[in-house]
Structure formats: structure tokens, C-alpha cells
Motif scaffolding. Structure first.
Motif, mmCIF file in Angstrom:
data_model
loop_
_atom_site.group_PDB
_atom_site.id
_atom_site.type_symbol
_atom_site.label_atom_id
_atom_site.label_comp_id
_atom_site.label_asym_id
_atom_site.label_seq_id
_atom_site.Cartn_x
_atom_site.Cartn_y
_atom_site.Cartn_z
ATOM 1 N N SER A 181 -29.289 0.241 -122.882
ATOM 2 C CA SER A 181 -30.004 0.227 -121.602
ATOM 3 C C SER A 181 -29.239 -0.594 -120.569
ATOM 4 C CB SER A 181 -31.415 -0.335 -121.773
ATOM 5 O OG SER A 181 -31.376 -1.649 -122.295
ATOM 6 N N THR A 182 -29.233 -0.085 -119.353
ATOM 7 C CA THR A 182 -28.611 -0.755 -118.220
ATOM 8 C C THR A 182 -29.658 -0.938 -117.136
ATOM 9 O OG1 THR A 182 -26.459 0.243 -118.688
ATOM 10 C CG2 THR A 182 -26.806 -0.631 -116.458
ATOM 11 N N ALA A 183 -29.894 -2.171 -116.730
ATOM 12 C CA ALA A 183 -30.865 -2.481 -115.684
ATOM 13 C C ALA A 183 -30.113 -2.868 -114.421
ATOM 14 C CB ALA A 183 -31.783 -3.620 -116.140
ATOM 15 N N VAL A 184 -30.247 -2.058 -113.393
ATOM 16 C CA VAL A 184 -29.581 -2.297 -112.119
ATOM 17 C C VAL A 184 -30.572 -2.968 -111.177
ATOM 18 C CG1 VAL A 184 -28.318 -1.243 -110.208
ATOM 19 C CG2 VAL A 184 -28.181 -0.245 -112.507
ATOM 20 N N TYR A 185 -30.142 -4.016 -110.512
ATOM 21 C CA TYR A 185 -31.022 -4.748 -109.609
ATOM 22 C C TYR A 185 -30.236 -5.153 -108.372
ATOM 23 C CZ TYR A 185 -28.510 -8.973 -110.856
ATOM 24 O OH TYR A 185 -27.517 -9.896 -111.027
ATOM 25 N N SER A 186 -30.962 -5.578 -107.332
ATOM 26 C CA SER A 186 -30.317 -6.060 -106.118
ATOM 27 C C SER A 186 -31.103 -7.230 -105.547
ATOM 28 C CB SER A 186 -30.237 -4.943 -105.067
ATOM 29 O OG SER A 186 -29.782 -5.460 -103.820
ATOM 30 N N ARG A 187 -30.420 -8.308 -105.258
ATOM 31 C CA ARG A 187 -31.063 -9.456 -104.608
ATOM 32 C C ARG A 187 -31.519 -9.103 -103.192
ATOM 33 N NH1 ARG A 187 -30.121 -14.782 -106.532
ATOM 34 N NH2 ARG A 187 -30.288 -15.488 -104.370
ATOM 35 N N TRP A 188 -31.049 -7.982 -102.668
ATOM 36 C CA TRP A 188 -31.403 -7.542 -101.323
ATOM 37 C C TRP A 188 -32.490 -6.465 -101.356
ATOM 38 C CZ3 TRP A 188 -26.805 -9.073 -103.156
ATOM 39 C CH2 TRP A 188 -26.172 -10.118 -102.478
ATOM 40 N N ASP A 189 -33.201 -6.391 -102.474
ATOM 41 C CA ASP A 189 -34.293 -5.421 -102.628
ATOM 42 C C ASP A 189 -35.476 -5.874 -101.776
ATOM 43 O OD1 ASP A 189 -36.496 -3.857 -103.673
ATOM 44 O OD2 ASP A 189 -35.252 -3.458 -105.441
ATOM 45 N N GLY A 190 -35.915 -5.014 -100.855
ATOM 46 C CA GLY A 190 -37.034 -5.356 -99.996
ATOM 47 C C GLY A 190 -38.359 -4.770 -100.427
ATOM 48 N N VAL A 191 -38.417 -4.140 -101.598
ATOM 49 C CA VAL A 191 -39.637 -3.490 -102.068
ATOM 50 C C VAL A 191 -40.211 -4.164 -103.302
ATOM 51 C CG1 VAL A 191 -40.625 -1.324 -102.933
ATOM 52 C CG2 VAL A 191 -38.967 -1.281 -101.056
ATOM 53 N N VAL A 192 -39.369 -4.543 -104.255
ATOM 54 C CA VAL A 192 -39.841 -5.206 -105.476
ATOM 55 C C VAL A 192 -39.066 -6.509 -105.670
ATOM 56 C CG1 VAL A 192 -40.417 -2.989 -106.535
ATOM 57 C CG2 VAL A 192 -38.186 -4.027 -106.999
ATOM 58 N N ASP A 193 -39.584 -7.347 -106.527
ATOM 59 C CA ASP A 193 -38.931 -8.618 -106.856
ATOM 60 C C ASP A 193 -37.728 -8.336 -107.750
ATOM 61 O OD1 ASP A 193 -38.169 -11.123 -107.851
ATOM 62 O OD2 ASP A 193 -40.232 -11.841 -107.959
ATOM 63 N N TRP A 194 -36.531 -8.623 -107.261
ATOM 64 C CA TRP A 194 -35.317 -8.294 -108.010
ATOM 65 C C TRP A 194 -35.281 -8.965 -109.373
ATOM 66 C CZ3 TRP A 194 -31.747 -11.975 -109.578
ATOM 67 C CH2 TRP A 194 -31.855 -13.248 -108.991
ATOM 68 N N ARG A 195 -35.898 -10.124 -109.496
ATOM 69 C CA ARG A 195 -35.861 -10.836 -110.782
ATOM 70 C C ARG A 195 -36.605 -10.065 -111.870
ATOM 71 N NH1 ARG A 195 -38.249 -16.172 -108.137
ATOM 72 N NH2 ARG A 195 -39.543 -14.466 -107.312
ATOM 73 N N ALA A 196 -37.585 -9.258 -111.455
ATOM 74 C CA ALA A 196 -38.349 -8.465 -112.416
ATOM 75 C C ALA A 196 -37.610 -7.220 -112.868
ATOM 76 C CB ALA A 196 -39.687 -8.061 -111.804
ATOM 77 N N CYS A 197 -36.464 -6.948 -112.262
ATOM 78 C CA CYS A 197 -35.690 -5.742 -112.580
ATOM 79 C C CYS A 197 -34.616 -6.011 -113.628
ATOM 80 C CB CYS A 197 -35.041 -5.184 -111.313
ATOM 81 S SG CYS A 197 -36.221 -4.762 -110.023
ATOM 82 N N ARG A 198 -34.589 -7.233 -114.164
ATOM 83 C CA ARG A 198 -33.583 -7.607 -115.162
ATOM 84 C C ARG A 198 -34.229 -7.703 -116.537
ATOM 85 N NH1 ARG A 198 -29.223 -11.141 -113.542
ATOM 86 N NH2 ARG A 198 -30.099 -12.742 -114.895
ATOM 87 N N GLN A 199 -33.422 -7.427 -117.549
ATOM 88 C CA GLN A 199 -33.915 -7.451 -118.919
ATOM 89 C C GLN A 199 -33.227 -8.569 -119.705
ATOM 90 O OE1 GLN A 199 -32.672 -3.862 -121.039
ATOM 91 N NE2 GLN A 199 -30.812 -3.764 -119.821
ATOM 92 N N GLN A 200 -33.720 -8.784 -120.886
ATOM 93 C CA GLN A 200 -33.068 -9.721 -121.794
ATOM 94 C C GLN A 200 -31.770 -9.089 -122.269
ATOM 95 O OE1 GLN A 200 -35.599 -11.169 -124.942
ATOM 96 N NE2 GLN A 200 -33.861 -11.653 -126.266
ATOM 97 N N ALA A 201 -30.642 -9.714 -121.926
ATOM 98 C CA ALA A 201 -29.338 -9.149 -122.270
ATOM 99 C C ALA A 201 -29.097 -9.208 -123.774
ATOM 100 C CB ALA A 201 -28.232 -9.881 -121.526
ATOM 101 N N VAL A 210 -26.098 -5.116 -107.731
ATOM 102 C CA VAL A 210 -25.447 -4.376 -106.654
ATOM 103 C C VAL A 210 -25.951 -4.944 -105.326
ATOM 104 C CG1 VAL A 210 -25.114 -2.254 -107.992
ATOM 105 C CG2 VAL A 210 -27.237 -2.585 -106.673
ATOM 106 N N HIS A 211 -25.352 -4.505 -104.223
ATOM 107 C CA HIS A 211 -25.754 -4.970 -102.896
ATOM 108 C C HIS A 211 -26.757 -4.034 -102.225
ATOM 109 C CE1 HIS A 211 -22.713 -8.157 -102.704
ATOM 110 N NE2 HIS A 211 -21.835 -7.291 -103.175
ATOM 111 N N ALA A 212 -27.213 -3.013 -102.885
ATOM 112 C CA ALA A 212 -27.997 -1.941 -102.263
ATOM 113 C C ALA A 212 -29.408 -2.387 -101.890
ATOM 114 C CB ALA A 212 -28.079 -0.748 -103.209
ATOM 115 N N SER A 213 -29.989 -1.654 -100.957
ATOM 116 C CA SER A 213 -31.428 -1.766 -100.704
ATOM 117 C C SER A 213 -32.166 -1.026 -101.821
ATOM 118 C CB SER A 213 -31.772 -1.143 -99.350
ATOM 119 O OG SER A 213 -31.544 0.261 -99.395
ATOM 120 N N HIS A 214 -33.488 -1.213 -101.866
ATOM 121 C CA HIS A 214 -34.269 -0.520 -102.888
ATOM 122 C C HIS A 214 -34.251 0.988 -102.664
ATOM 123 C CE1 HIS A 214 -37.479 -0.368 -105.952
ATOM 124 N NE2 HIS A 214 -37.972 0.632 -105.228
ATOM 125 N N LEU A 215 -34.533 1.396 -101.434
ATOM 126 C CA LEU A 215 -34.608 2.821 -101.124
ATOM 127 C C LEU A 215 -33.248 3.496 -101.164
ATOM 128 C CD1 LEU A 215 -37.126 2.693 -98.128
ATOM 129 C CD2 LEU A 215 -37.624 3.161 -100.538
#
Length: 260
Positions: A181-201, A210-215
Motif C-alpha cells: 500500500s502507498t498512501a499519498v498525502y499533501s501538507r497543502w491539502d485544503g480539504v482533509v487533514d494531511w496527517r490522517a492520510c498517512r499510514q503506519q510504515a 507531494v505538493h498537490a492540492s486535494h482536488l
């Protein structure tokens, strides 16, 4: 209002503009993306986010089809959350795709679609080759809308909770899955909390920033390259993501990430 609240408000307000910027960057980066990794053709299912439909994943699916993968959308209309229809139909859809393509299916899910993907990996692991989630807040209770979560995504999810067949709770989604599994997240996410998009490695579980927006994740050049690289991994020899040196700047690294 705290600095964190102001940042969150700014990110949410600028989501559409930043998503459009990713689309423009994709046009400029296309010649570079033509060199993205290609792997063994196998079935790929792409799942949309909350309140979105297959229309939202057209760019991503066209990109993957161009790389030689037989890719499909979910064909279940607008995603209003884990209704009974969706929770019943998704395992059957994965089974049909696995039979059609004679092997397990890779699932790419954007936002809430990534939460569905992780649940499918737990329900029917023999049919799932790997899971790639894009900005999916599976780390919060209920996969978004957990107690104490006041993000725009959580508020939208809560408005449709009366339609949902899946009870609230983490359900082990943030822990290890029986498939890579690969969990992609962005600190610049304006829709959800980016910290919740990460898993236990772990050996077969990674987080990639990544630098992307959520949308904009579904058409961001860094995300498209990453998804191509992940799908090119063999079933027996899956390894964590390592971006080419010339693209390393596209992937900011946090503690616990594998890229960088």
C-alpha cells in the motif's frame, strides 16, 4: 483565530485555483511524463472521492490506459459515502475485474475512494494486488468526519452519514494491510487533514508526500509519475518508491516517508 486555523482557511479557499495550476503543470510536464515506468499489464480500478463521480478521474484513467493498463472507473455514479449499494457492489466489481484479467487488481482511490480501497484490501485480499490512496483520511474515525475533525471534508462526509451502511470507527485502516500500500498525502491539502492520510510504515506500506492540492491530486504530474511507478512494481518484488534524482524536488519528505 489561530495561525493553524488561518492556514486551513486559506488552503481551503485556494483549492480550486491550485487544482487548476496542477492541470496547467500537467500540460507542461507531459513530455517528461512520457518516460514514466511501465509494468506488467493488469487490471486497475480507480475510485472517486466524496461527491465525485468517474468524471473526476478521467485524466488519471486516460493516463494509465496510455501506459498499457486495462483501467476502469467504478460506474456507480456520484460517491455519497459508503451506502449499502456501494459496500455490496464494490467487492463484486473487484471480483469481476480479477476474473476478467486473470489476476489481482490494483486499486487507486482518491480521497474517500482510497478508504474504500483499503477496506477492499481487508475484505478480499486475494483479489487485490496493491492499494494506492490519494489524499485519503483513513487515519480518522470513520475515514473522515471523526470526533474532533472539523476539516471541510469531514463536514461534507457528516452531511451524508444517514445514508451510510458502514459504522464509524478506525477499523484498522491506518495499520498494516495484507497487500502493498502507498498512501499519498499533501501538507497543502485544503480539504482533509494531511496527517490522517498517512499510514503506519512497514516493509510493504509507505507514505509519499507531494505538493498537490486535494482536488488536484488526480492530475498532478508528481502523483501521475508516482502511480505509474507503483503499478510497474511486480507482485513478488514490490519495493518502496524512490523518485528519479531529477524529480526528487517534487516529493517533500516527512519522518516515516519512504521517498526522498
Amino acid at each position: 483565530m489561530t495561525d493553524q486555523d488561518r492556514r486551513r482557511t486559506l488552503l481551503a479557499a485556494t483549492e480550486p485555483v491550485r487544482a487548476a495550476a496542477s492541470a496547467g503543470a500537467l500540460a507542461l510536464a507531459y513530455p517528461l511524463l512520457r518516460g514514466a515506468p511501465r509494468g506488467e499489464p493488469h487490471g486497475v480500478l480507480v475510485l472517486p472521492g466524496l461527491l465525485a463521480s468517474d468524471v473526476s478521474t478521467v485524466t488519471l484513467r486516460r493516463w494509465l490506459a496510455g501506459l498499457g493498463y486495462p483501467v476502469v472507473g467504478w460506474e456507480l455514479g456520484r460517491n455519497r459515502g459508503p451506502t449499502k449499494e456501494i459496500t455490496d457492489e464494490l467487492p463484486r466489481l473487484v471480483e469481476r475485474l480479477a476474473e476478467r484479467h486473470a489476476g489481482p487488481v490494483s486499486i487507486v482511490g482518491q480521497s474517500l475512494g482510497g478508504i474504500y480501497a483499503r477496506r477492499l484490501a481487508l475484505r478480499v485480499p486475494r483479489l487485490v494486488r496493491q492499494v494506492i490512496s490519494l489524499g485519503s483520511p483513513f487515519g480518522l474515525a470513520g475515514g473522515g468526519g471523526g470526533a474532533g475533525d472539523d476539516s471541510p471534508g469531514a463536514r461534507a462526509y457528516a452531511r451524508y452519514r444517514h445514508l451510510h451502511a458502514v459504522p464509524r470507527g478506525r477499523g484498522g485502516l491506518g495499520g498494516g494491510l495484507p497487500v502493498p500500500s502507498t498512501a499519498v498525502y499533501s501538507r497543502w491539502d485544503g480539504v482533509v487533514d494531511w496527517r490522517a492520510c498517512r499510514q503506519q510504515a512497514g516493509p510493504r506500506a509507505e507514505n509519499v508526500g507531494v505538493h498537490a492540492s486535494h482536488l488536484g491530486m488526480g492530475h498532478d504530474p508528481a502523483v501521475l509519475w508516482l502511480v505509474a511507478d507503483r503499478l510497474a512494481q511486480t507482485r513478488e518484488g514490490w519495493e518502496p518508491f524512490r523518485p528519479p534524482a531529477r524529480l526528487r524536488f517534487l516529493y517533500p519528505r516527512e519522518d516515516g516517508d519512504t521517498a526522498g
